[in-house]
Design a protein around this motif. Sequence first.
Motif, PDB file in Angstrom:
ATOM      1  N   HIS A  83      14.959  -5.870   7.094  1.00 60.33           N
ATOM      2  CA  HIS A  83      14.257  -7.141   6.897  1.00 60.33           C
ATOM      3  C   HIS A  83      13.358  -7.026   5.658  1.00 60.33           C
ATOM      4  O   HIS A  83      12.690  -6.009   5.496  1.00 60.33           O
ATOM      5  CB  HIS A  83      13.429  -7.404   8.170  1.00 60.33           C
ATOM      6  CG  HIS A  83      12.694  -8.706   8.187  1.00 60.33           C
ATOM      7  ND1 HIS A  83      11.352  -8.790   8.471  1.00 60.33           N
ATOM      8  CD2 HIS A  83      13.113  -9.976   7.967  1.00 60.33           C
ATOM      9  CE1 HIS A  83      10.968 -10.051   8.438  1.00 60.33           C
ATOM     10  NE2 HIS A  83      12.008 -10.796   8.137  1.00 60.33           N
TER      11      HIS A  83
ATOM     12  N   TYR B 264       7.315 -15.100  10.869  1.00 65.51           N
ATOM     13  CA  TYR B 264       8.611 -14.988  10.210  1.00 65.51           C
ATOM     14  C   TYR B 264       9.574 -15.876  10.988  1.00 65.51           C
ATOM     15  O   TYR B 264       9.256 -16.346  12.094  1.00 65.51           O
ATOM     16  CB  TYR B 264       9.087 -13.523  10.226  1.00 65.51           C
ATOM     17  CG  TYR B 264       8.312 -12.636   9.258  1.00 65.51           C
ATOM     18  CD1 TYR B 264       8.433 -12.804   7.886  1.00 65.51           C
ATOM     19  CD2 TYR B 264       7.472 -11.632   9.728  1.00 65.51           C
ATOM     20  CE1 TYR B 264       7.739 -11.997   7.000  1.00 65.51           C
ATOM     21  CE2 TYR B 264       6.762 -10.822   8.846  1.00 65.51           C
ATOM     22  CZ  TYR B 264       6.904 -11.012   7.485  1.00 65.51           C
ATOM     23  OH  TYR B 264       6.206 -10.219   6.615  1.00 65.51           O
TER      24      TYR B 264
ATOM     25  N   ARG C  60      10.569  -1.470   0.981  1.00 70.45           N
ATOM     26  CA  ARG C  60      11.452  -1.553   2.156  1.00 70.45           C
ATOM     27  C   ARG C  60      12.903  -1.325   1.723  1.00 70.45           C
ATOM     28  O   ARG C  60      13.357  -1.925   0.751  1.00 70.45           O
ATOM     29  CB  ARG C  60      11.278  -2.902   2.860  1.00 70.45           C
ATOM     30  CG  ARG C  60       9.865  -3.031   3.467  1.00 70.45           C
ATOM     31  CD  ARG C  60       9.710  -4.263   4.309  1.00 70.45           C
ATOM     32  NE  ARG C  60      10.623  -4.309   5.432  1.00 70.45           N
ATOM     33  CZ  ARG C  60      10.447  -3.662   6.589  1.00 70.45           C
ATOM     34  NH1 ARG C  60       9.378  -2.907   6.780  1.00 70.45           N
ATOM     35  NH2 ARG C  60      11.320  -3.785   7.563  1.00 70.45           N
TER      36      ARG C  60
ATOM     37  N   ASP D 157       1.703  -9.261   4.164  1.00 65.58           N
ATOM     38  CA  ASP D 157       0.842  -8.327   3.424  1.00 65.58           C
ATOM     39  C   ASP D 157       0.101  -9.004   2.269  1.00 65.58           C
ATOM     40  O   ASP D 157      -1.025  -8.639   1.928  1.00 65.58           O
ATOM     41  CB  ASP D 157       1.678  -7.178   2.837  1.00 65.58           C
ATOM     42  CG  ASP D 157       2.392  -6.357   3.912  1.00 65.58           C
ATOM     43  OD1 ASP D 157       3.002  -6.969   4.819  1.00 65.58           O
ATOM     44  OD2 ASP D 157       2.348  -5.126   3.845  1.00 65.58           O
TER      45      ASP D 157
ATOM     46  N   PHE E 196       2.422  -2.266   2.676  1.00 62.92           N
ATOM     47  CA  PHE E 196       1.515  -1.228   3.123  1.00 62.92           C
ATOM     48  C   PHE E 196       2.284  -0.435   4.178  1.00 62.92           C
ATOM     49  O   PHE E 196       2.799  -1.022   5.139  1.00 62.92           O
ATOM     50  CB  PHE E 196       0.243  -1.850   3.722  1.00 62.92           C
ATOM     51  CG  PHE E 196      -0.527  -2.688   2.738  1.00 62.92           C
ATOM     52  CD1 PHE E 196      -1.170  -2.084   1.665  1.00 62.92           C
ATOM     53  CD2 PHE E 196      -0.593  -4.073   2.866  1.00 62.92           C
ATOM     54  CE1 PHE E 196      -1.873  -2.857   0.734  1.00 62.92           C
ATOM     55  CE2 PHE E 196      -1.289  -4.845   1.949  1.00 62.92           C
ATOM     56  CZ  PHE E 196      -1.932  -4.237   0.878  1.00 62.92           C
TER      57      PHE E 196
HETATM   58  O1  C5P Z   1       8.892  -1.424   9.509  1.00 64.34           O
HETATM   59  P1  C5P Z   1       9.425  -2.241  10.660  1.00 64.34           P
HETATM   60  O2  C5P Z   1      10.811  -2.783  10.381  1.00 64.34           O
HETATM   61  O3  C5P Z   1       9.273  -1.591  11.979  1.00 64.34           O
HETATM   62  O4  C5P Z   1       8.449  -3.497  10.679  1.00 64.34           O
HETATM   63  C1  C5P Z   1       8.583  -4.538  11.629  1.00 64.34           C
HETATM   64  C2  C5P Z   1       8.450  -5.871  10.917  1.00 64.34           C
HETATM   65  O5  C5P Z   1       7.150  -5.979  10.331  1.00 64.34           O
HETATM   66  C3  C5P Z   1       9.450  -6.039   9.784  1.00 64.34           C
HETATM   67  O6  C5P Z   1      10.030  -7.306   9.904  1.00 64.34           O
HETATM   68  C4  C5P Z   1       8.639  -5.970   8.527  1.00 64.34           C
HETATM   69  O7  C5P Z   1       9.129  -6.838   7.543  1.00 64.34           O
HETATM   70  C5  C5P Z   1       7.244  -6.377   8.977  1.00 64.34           C
HETATM   71  N1  C5P Z   1       6.227  -5.652   8.201  1.00 64.34           N
HETATM   72  C6  C5P Z   1       5.417  -6.360   7.311  1.00 64.34           C
HETATM   73  N2  C5P Z   1       4.466  -5.681   6.590  1.00 64.34           N
HETATM   74  C7  C5P Z   1       4.301  -4.328   6.731  1.00 64.34           C
HETATM   75  C8  C5P Z   1       5.120  -3.594   7.631  1.00 64.34           C
HETATM   76  C9  C5P Z   1       6.080  -4.295   8.355  1.00 64.34           C
HETATM   77  O8  C5P Z   1       5.550  -7.596   7.187  1.00 64.34           O
HETATM   78  N3  C5P Z   1       3.355  -3.712   6.012  1.00 64.34           N
END
Ligand code: C5P
Length: 134
Positions: A30, A79, A25, A123, A37
């Motif tokens: 965040h 969260y 990320r 994850d 993943f």
């Molecule tokens: O990628 P995006 O910011 O749209 O993801 C939304 C939320 O889902 C984020 O807070 C991210 O940390 C969480 N997330 C996660 N595991 C992933 C993808 C996204 O915890 N594999």
Amino acid sequence: MTRQTKIVSAAALVDREGRILLAQRPPGKHLAGTWEFPGGKLEAGESPEQALIRELAEELGIETQESCLSPAAFASHSYEEFDLLLLVYACRKWRGTPEGREGQALRWARPAEMFRLDMPPADKPLIGLLDALI
Ligand code: C5P
């Protein structure tokens, strides 16, 4: 105030050696720096599979087909700011070579290596299931 639930579809992209693709990320987001993943949030009107196909094209530049996505596992995590439902699909066939289209670092990892990586709390519990999937 109503608490928000985000639904995220993500992929366990498995290569021929049984390794799985993780994306880091980017700074400023965040959970920056954690290895996830790849995937993202569902947009209005999208099915989880449609969202994942779109996200994999946008984030990694690869083309996937709905028929190649096998529902594999799900996890939920609260969260601080929102609740997350994470839907993970196993995928072994795609077109193109994954690249971090949004500047994110990528790495292929075996489940045993993932236990040592910093991964989002949603994850992390899924790692133990991967050996059964690949
Ligand atoms: O990628 P995006 O910011 O749209 O993801 C939304 C939320 O889902 C984020 O807070 C991210 O940390 C969480 N997330 C996660 N595991 C992933 C993808 C996204 O915890 N594999």
